[in-house]
Design an enzyme around this catalytic site. Structure first.
Site, PDB file in Angstrom:
ATOM      1  N   LYS A 201       9.074   7.064   8.557  1.00 37.54           N
ATOM      2  CA  LYS A 201       9.168   6.447   7.229  1.00 37.54           C
ATOM      3  C   LYS A 201       7.800   5.962   6.783  1.00 37.54           C
ATOM      4  CE  LYS A 201      10.200   2.395   5.577  1.00 37.54           C
ATOM      5  NZ  LYS A 201       9.231   2.425   4.462  1.00 37.54           N
ATOM      6  N   SER A 255       2.304  -5.417   8.928  1.00 35.31           N
ATOM      7  CA  SER A 255       1.999  -6.842   8.983  1.00 35.31           C
ATOM      8  C   SER A 255       2.574  -7.475  10.250  1.00 35.31           C
ATOM      9  CB  SER A 255       2.565  -7.543   7.753  1.00 35.31           C
ATOM     10  OG  SER A 255       3.972  -7.396   7.714  1.00 35.31           O
ATOM     11  N   GLY A 259       6.267  -7.144  11.890  1.00 36.82           N
ATOM     12  CA  GLY A 259       6.280  -6.739  13.300  1.00 36.82           C
ATOM     13  C   GLY A 259       7.154  -7.663  14.138  1.00 36.82           C
ATOM     14  N   CYS A 310      -6.794  -2.741   9.396  1.00 39.29           N
ATOM     15  CA  CYS A 310      -6.298  -3.733  10.361  1.00 39.29           C
ATOM     16  C   CYS A 310      -7.453  -4.345  11.155  1.00 39.29           C
ATOM     17  CB  CYS A 310      -5.250  -3.119  11.273  1.00 39.29           C
ATOM     18  SG  CYS A 310      -5.771  -1.605  12.077  1.00 39.29           S
ATOM     19  N   GLU A 408      -5.094 -13.147   7.354  1.00 37.95           N
ATOM     20  CA  GLU A 408      -5.519 -11.780   7.026  1.00 37.95           C
ATOM     21  C   GLU A 408      -5.429 -11.605   5.506  1.00 37.95           C
ATOM     22  OE1 GLU A 408      -2.893  -8.368   8.116  1.00 37.95           O
ATOM     23  OE2 GLU A 408      -4.713  -7.514   8.984  1.00 37.95           O
TER      24      GLU A 408
HETATM   25  P1  NAI Z   1       4.698  -4.490   5.661  1.00 39.55           P
HETATM   26  O1  NAI Z   1       4.424  -4.845   7.076  1.00 39.55           O
HETATM   27  O2  NAI Z   1       5.808  -5.188   4.968  1.00 39.55           O
HETATM   28  O3  NAI Z   1       4.990  -2.899   5.547  1.00 39.55           O
HETATM   29  C1  NAI Z   1       4.619  -1.916   6.471  1.00 39.55           C
HETATM   30  C2  NAI Z   1       5.759  -0.942   6.681  1.00 39.55           C
HETATM   31  O4  NAI Z   1       6.880  -1.630   7.187  1.00 39.55           O
HETATM   32  C3  NAI Z   1       6.241  -0.236   5.420  1.00 39.55           C
HETATM   33  O5  NAI Z   1       6.593   1.105   5.738  1.00 39.55           O
HETATM   34  C4  NAI Z   1       7.492  -1.011   5.066  1.00 39.55           C
HETATM   35  O6  NAI Z   1       8.424  -0.245   4.330  1.00 39.55           O
HETATM   36  C5  NAI Z   1       8.039  -1.348   6.428  1.00 39.55           C
HETATM   37  N1  NAI Z   1       8.924  -2.511   6.489  1.00 39.55           N
HETATM   38  C6  NAI Z   1       8.855  -3.646   5.743  1.00 39.55           C
HETATM   39  N2  NAI Z   1       9.862  -4.479   6.068  1.00 39.55           N
HETATM   40  C7  NAI Z   1      10.574  -3.873   7.034  1.00 39.55           C
HETATM   41  C8  NAI Z   1      11.733  -4.244   7.777  1.00 39.55           C
HETATM   42  N3  NAI Z   1      12.355  -5.404   7.587  1.00 39.55           N
HETATM   43  N4  NAI Z   1      12.215  -3.382   8.709  1.00 39.55           N
HETATM   44  C9  NAI Z   1      11.591  -2.200   8.915  1.00 39.55           C
HETATM   45  N5  NAI Z   1      10.517  -1.802   8.241  1.00 39.55           N
HETATM   46  C10 NAI Z   1       9.997  -2.627   7.316  1.00 39.55           C
HETATM   47  O7  NAI Z   1       3.346  -4.666   4.859  1.00 39.55           O
HETATM   48  P2  NAI Z   1       3.151  -4.915   3.276  1.00 39.55           P
HETATM   49  O8  NAI Z   1       4.241  -5.792   2.767  1.00 39.55           O
HETATM   50  O9  NAI Z   1       2.966  -3.616   2.638  1.00 39.55           O
HETATM   51  O10 NAI Z   1       1.771  -5.694   3.253  1.00 39.55           O
HETATM   52  C11 NAI Z   1       1.745  -7.099   3.481  1.00 39.55           C
HETATM   53  C12 NAI Z   1       0.558  -7.501   4.319  1.00 39.55           C
HETATM   54  O11 NAI Z   1       0.661  -6.883   5.594  1.00 39.55           O
HETATM   55  C13 NAI Z   1      -0.787  -7.059   3.812  1.00 39.55           C
HETATM   56  O12 NAI Z   1      -1.309  -7.951   2.880  1.00 39.55           O
HETATM   57  C14 NAI Z   1      -1.606  -7.027   5.061  1.00 39.55           C
HETATM   58  O13 NAI Z   1      -2.095  -8.314   5.355  1.00 39.55           O
HETATM   59  C15 NAI Z   1      -0.618  -6.629   6.119  1.00 39.55           C
HETATM   60  N6  NAI Z   1      -0.715  -5.208   6.469  1.00 39.55           N
HETATM   61  C16 NAI Z   1      -1.340  -4.884   7.624  1.00 39.55           C
HETATM   62  C17 NAI Z   1      -1.495  -3.562   7.986  1.00 39.55           C
HETATM   63  C18 NAI Z   1      -2.185  -3.175   9.237  1.00 39.55           C
HETATM   64  O14 NAI Z   1      -2.592  -2.042   9.407  1.00 39.55           O
HETATM   65  N7  NAI Z   1      -2.348  -4.091  10.178  1.00 39.55           N
HETATM   66  C19 NAI Z   1      -1.043  -2.467   7.128  1.00 39.55           C
HETATM   67  C20 NAI Z   1      -0.354  -2.916   5.925  1.00 39.55           C
HETATM   68  C21 NAI Z   1      -0.227  -4.244   5.638  1.00 39.55           C
END
Ligand code: NAI
Ligand code: MG
Length: 504
Positions: A201, A255, A259, A310, A408
């Protein structure tokens, strides 16, 4: 910063191939076929460089997820993939890498349009990075092996023992939007090499390259059901994948907040979990450096991919004796990093992924100022006709209590602090809940090794930043993750170990 105000931030026209792909009917890829969703819900596809809606993807329903998991389950259980000769799996993976390479320009353009990153960056980093992941992991398919011990004699007979490495099973793989195809490749490559089947996904903001990759799956020769793509929201489709009883492993990048939630939600069925999470990575500049070459490197550590990395070097610690010069050197790179639309060939930094993230980044800058920080560079959004741009920003006069130092930001914003000695900077570097990456800039070998051992982070870079080697493990300490991707540890994360003890 006159150069910045003169830049046209109107997005450039898309190529016919990219435009045609983006205009496609929203569908899911299940069992090697393009299928309609069980309901009509869609998610808008936005070009962050213009803020315009350019297409639609499916917002998958629970039934859609169940269908994809069932396909992956059936494909795993009858051994149509894991039962292939390892070299046959390896060849199919190489063919996928070849097809990706043959279509690299189109992939780079689609990634740039969907994410907002410069096409040149996608072409130099994202797409070749994805190809490397596939090629490196393909080789493991035929190299995974167990162990045997010498037979020994017991009163009842001779005992012969060995271990088998077996694929974990059906994998739910959830990736973020910052490096969409590269993150997908990091997930699917070890899973496929190990003999697992999967449901991928992509993030709701950036589904396009995962869908385009699915086009190549049949041609590469993957049996049906091995690789499936579900597009949709995290709290619905992602959540369904994480809790699904027929899924054996969850691999997630995103995030730390989500996680932690995924780790909890995977507990009821005790799935194997790999988490690659956030960071607030320190960059330490020692007094002996050559400032002229170090400052651009330190700027790149935070401004590459608009800081949406990240391992972004978002906390700079420069020795008091070089602090001012390092900041001057970084400021000199502002024209290079001036944000531009993703298809502008001059672009080195693009737009922020979405309005939500743009507002979040600007909110952090405002909070930093309210807390007493000063802006040494940037701190604002440039003029544009739509699109979500933030100028490369350096904040100074910060302290360890400020949210801009602790949290972050995930944007092109670095907080810069002075230090006086090694122990002090090691302590500051570790004063964080995260532990993903760290950078050390020095010509002194002893200092390099001393500091590398003191900093609690999964990867430490010396005189460079965010250099990724597929052959080496990548993972986080503390709240930056669980487990590793890449290298030998990366394939191990998709294998079970079975011990067989036989009395002959
Ligand atoms: P997110 O962690 O919510 O999304 C990442 C993935 O997780 C997406 O595919 C999303 O659809 C999925 N996801 C979200 N909620 C979920 C759930 N309950 N169960 C299963 N899958 C789920 O990140 P978001 O909201 O796009 O960004 C928020 C913050 O996260 C950013 O501002 C940044 O600080 C951080 N982030 C960190 C990343 C990294 O590589 N460490 C990458 C993206 C965001
Ligand atoms: Mg979220």
């Amino acid at each position: 910063m006159n150069e910045m105000t003169k830049i046209s931030r109107a997005q450039r026209p898309y190529s016919p191939a990219a435009a045609k792909f983006i205009a496609r009917k929203p569908q899911l890829f299940i069992n090697n076929e393009w299928v309609d969703s069980s309901h009509g819900a869609t998610i808008e596809v936005e070009d962050p460089s213009s803020g315009k809606i350019i297409g639609q993807v499916v917002d998958a329903s629970d039934r859609d997820v169940d269908r994809a998991v069932a396909a992956a389950r059936a494909a795993f259980d009858d051994g149509r993939w894991s039962g292939l000769a390892p070299m046959a799996r390896e060849r199919i993976m190489h063919r996928l890498a070849d097809l990706l390479e043959a279509n690299a320009d189109e992939f780079a353009e689609i990634e740039a349009i969907d994410n907002g990153k410069p096409k040149g960056m996608a072409a130099a980093v994202d797409i070749p990075g994805a190809i490397s992941q596939l090629r490196f992991m393909a080789g493991w398919a035929s190299k995974v092996a167990g162990e045997t011990t010498a037979p020994y004699t017991m009163p009842a007979g001779t005992v012969f023992s060995y271990t088998l490495k077996e694929p974990v099973g059906v994998c739910a793989q959830i990736v973020p939007w910052n490096f969409p195809l590269l993150m997908a490749a990091l997930k699917i490559s070890p899973a496929l090499a190990a003999g697992c089947t999967l449901v991928l996904k992509p993030a709701e903001q950036t589904s396009l390259t995962a869908l385009r990759l699915a086009d190549l799956i049949v041609e590469a020769g993957f049996p049906a059901g091995v690789f499936n793509v579900i597009t949709g929201n995290g709290h619905t489709a992602g959540d369904r994948m994480v809790k699904h009883p027929d899924v054996d492993k969850v691999a997630f990048t995103g995030s730390t907040e989500i996680g932690k939630l995924i780790n909890k939600n995977a507990t009821d069925t005790l799935k194997h979990v790999t988490l690659e999470l956030g960071g607030k990575s320190p960059v330490v500049v020692m007094p002996d450096v050559d400032v002229a070459s170090t400052a651009p490197g330190v700027a790149g550590a935070i401004f590459f991919n608009a800081g949406q990395v990240c391992v972004a070097g978002s906390r700079l610690y420069a020795h008091r004796s070089v602090f001012d010069q390092v900041l001057e050197g970084m400021a000199a790179t502002a024209p290079f990093w001036a944000p531009r639309p993703s298809l502008d060939p001059e672009a080195h930094m693009g737009a922020i992924i979405s309005k939500e993230q743009h507002d979040k980044v600007m909110g952090y800058i405002a909070a930093g100022k309210r807390d007493g920080a000063s802006v040494a560079m940037g701190g604002d959004a440039p003029s544009s006709e739509g699109g979500y741009y933030v100028n490369p920003t350096i904040l100074v006069d910060v302290n360890p209590q400020m949210s801009v130092v602790r949290e972050e930001i995930f944007g092109p914003v670095v907080v810069a602090q002075r230090f006086d000695d090694l122990d002090e900077v090691a302590k500051s570097a570790n004063d964080t809940a995260y532990g993903l990456g760290a950078g050390i800039w020095t010509k002194n070998v002893a200092t390099m090794h001393k500091l590398a051992s003191k900093i609690k982070a999964g990867t430490v870079w010396g005189n460079c930043h965010a250099v990724i080697d597929t052959a080496l493990p990548f993972g986080g300490y503390k709240q930056s993750g669980i487990g590793h991707e890449q290298g030998r540890l990366g394939i191990e994360a998709y294998l079970e170990t079975k011990t067989v003890i036989i009395q002959l």
